[in-house]
Design an enzyme around this catalytic site. Structure first.
Site, short mmCIF file in Angstrom:
data_model
loop_
_atom_site.label_atom_id
_atom_site.label_comp_id
_atom_site.label_asym_id
_atom_site.label_seq_id
_atom_site.Cartn_x
_atom_site.Cartn_y
_atom_site.Cartn_z
N GLY A 273 0.82 -1.21 0.00
CA GLY A 273 0.00 0.00 0.00
C GLY A 273 0.85 1.26 0.00
N SER A 274 0.16 2.38 -0.04
CA SER A 274 0.87 3.66 -0.19
C SER A 274 1.30 4.23 1.16
CB SER A 274 -0.05 4.66 -0.89
OG SER A 274 -1.17 4.89 -0.08
N CYS A 275 0.99 3.51 2.26
CA CYS A 275 1.27 4.12 3.57
C CYS A 275 2.32 3.41 4.41
CB CYS A 275 -0.03 4.24 4.36
SG CYS A 275 -1.27 5.16 3.46
N PHE A 276 2.07 2.14 4.77
CA PHE A 276 2.98 1.49 5.72
C PHE A 276 4.43 1.49 5.25
CE2 PHE A 276 -0.46 -1.36 7.89
CZ PHE A 276 -0.95 -0.24 8.52
N ASP A 279 5.70 5.17 5.10
CA ASP A 279 5.79 5.84 6.40
C ASP A 279 6.90 5.23 7.27
OD1 ASP A 279 3.79 7.39 5.47
OD2 ASP A 279 2.23 6.66 6.84
#
Ligand code: UGA
Length: 449
Positions: A273-276, A279
């Site tokens: 995904g684009s987050c974990f 980030d």
């Protein structure tokens, strides 16, 4: 519209921006959003979301029809016509893992220019995921320089992180576990607390803190969830070496300990995904820059990268050399309910299968278009599940789409050359499948060979 409600401005129309905008508009707030993409603006103004998200189309078209939401190409207009402006633009990864703040800076510049022309008090709220210090050390001086005004006196400033998930973004917008307000000045904190208390009828806890802490809370939250996944994947790998152990039972039992909680304990082929991933990398890069080596976080990323390769190794253990073997991959999106393949484990899996010489066929109910952009003609992208598994030597479950869950062992037996399933998301009953065909699953002890 209720005249006492503040007008909301939202800079950016990605998941966070559009869900925030639609959320406020659906409660009767007037909302003005902005994007630099004309196509996106036209879509939004015609009531069409530029991406798929359950329930978004209905709420967006209603908000546009009622005149509560519109999208402009002019960022300054967003500020001039609102009382509170949220910055929700993207913060993509740079090569070294740190984040690119250029969109946040450009937004701050336009907000500053607009505030120079505005006499009314205005609050600027950073919602984008940004490293600690961005609000106070980048956004504040940029706005101050271009507006000639002072934060905390002439305009308000706060950081207000977002915790919504793709696929349940609207549900999360309306039902957050808490709201975090990192206020630069007390007045901004008071206004935002009142805004959210009225939005959630006082039912959602509100944490008030400073902007630095609020920025870190967002990273700490995602890092902890990523750690949980890498933790359970580590336990899954140990389970596989224990006769009859099953990670699902382990997760269920430890999840009942209220100190642990049952969520985000599904073992699998890793997180994407684009987050974990982004980030974690950003927090690691920031921490190192500040002189601290966050080895725990680095290991969570390494575990995650290895976890995708687990499924390829499992196939090879059983099939021998993968060269020339036909492998069917079911599921490519980073999670069900989306066509998003950013950082999806499927990419690492497919690349590794190709590297080891396998012939790869793949199917996904939503992500085939994106898969074509990533894999080109290196992978046979199939129109249906049956096309995908037909004639294959192994079938890997990589994303837990509902339409894969009801497939019976007989379906695989009838269509595959060698009915051998590797369940990378634990969607099948191991007893049933092991009694009918060759079956391996993440975190399942007692290997069938
Ligand atoms: C995540 C967070 O859950 C949100 O709270 C946050 O706001 C968001 O990132 C963000 O920072 O914008 P999202 O990336 O949309 O949301 O998706 P998740 O549902 O968290 O799933 C992420 C990945 O973890 C997926 O690949 C999923 O398959 C994997 N996962 C999740 C597991 O492997 N096991 C689990 O138990 C849960």
């Amino acid at each position: 519209m209720n005249r006492s409600l503040p007008v909301i401005g939202v800079v950016g129309t990605g998941y966070v921006g559009l869900c925030t905008a639609v959320g406020f508009a659906s409660r009767g707030f007037k909302v003005i959003t902005s994007t630099s993409d004309k196509l996106k603006a036209d879509l939004i103004n015609s009531g069409e979301p530029p991406f798929y998200e359950p329930g978004l189309k209905e709420l967006l078209s209603e908000a546009v029809a009622l005149g509560n939401l519109r999208c402009t190409l002019d960022r300054e207009e967003t500020v001039l016509e609102s009382d509170i402006t949220f910055i929700t633009v993207g913060t993509p990864s740079l090569q070294d893992g740190s984040i690119d703040l250029s969109l946040v800076e450009a937004s701050a510049r336009d907000i500053g220019k607009a505030l120079a022309r505005k006499n009314k008090y205005h609050i600027v709220v950073v919602k984008s995921t940004v490293i600690p210090g961005t609000t106070v050390n980048l956004v504040k001086p940029t706005i101050e320089e271009l507006s000639g005004k002072r934060a905390g006196i002439d305009f308000g400033l706060a950081m207000n992180p977002e915790f919504l998930r793709e696929g349940s973004a609207l549900y999360d917008t309306f039902n957050p576990d808490r709201v975090v307000i990192g206020e630069f000045d007390k007045r901004s904190g008071d206004v935002l607390e009142e805004l959210y208390n009225s939005f959630y009828s006082g039912k959602v806890p509100i944490i008030r803190t400073n902007p630095f802490t609020a920025e870190l809370i967002k990273y700490a939250n995602n890092a902890f969830l990523a750690l949980k996944i890498s933790f359970i994947n580590t336990i899954a790998n140990i389970c596989e070496r224990v006769p009859d152990a099953d990670v699902r039972d382990v997760a269920k039992a430890i999840g009942m300990d209220r100190r642990i909680s049952p969520l985000f304990l599904n073992a699998g082929v890793g997180f994407g995904g684009s987050c974990f991933p982004k980030d974690l990398k950003a927090l690691i890069a920031y921490s190192k820059k500040e002189g601290y080596e966050p080895t725990l976080l680095e290991e969570a990323l390494r575990v995650n990268e290895r976890q995708a390769i687990w499924i390829v190794d499992t196939a090879e253990r059983k099939l021998g050399n993968l060269s020339g073997k036909v492998v069917a991959v079911l599921g490519l999106a980073f999670k069900p309910g989306t066509d998003d393949m950013r950082e999806a484990p499927s990419i690492r899996i497919v690349k590794e299968l190709l590297r080891r010489g396998a012939y790869v066929k793949a199917y996904d109910p939503a992500a085939i278009g994106n898969a074509r952009k990533i894999f080109g003609d290196k992978v046979k992208l199939c129109e249906s599940i049956v096309d995908c598994i037909r004639g294959s030597d192994c079938c890997m479950i990589v994303t837990e789409w509902d339409e894969f869950k009801d497939l019976a062992p007989s379906f695989f037996k009838e269509n595959m050359r060698r009915p051998f399933i590797i369940d990378g998301r634990r969607i099948y009953d191991p007893k049933l499948f092991r009694s009918e065909l060759e079956f391996e699953a993440v975190g399942l002890g007692g290997r069938s060979t």
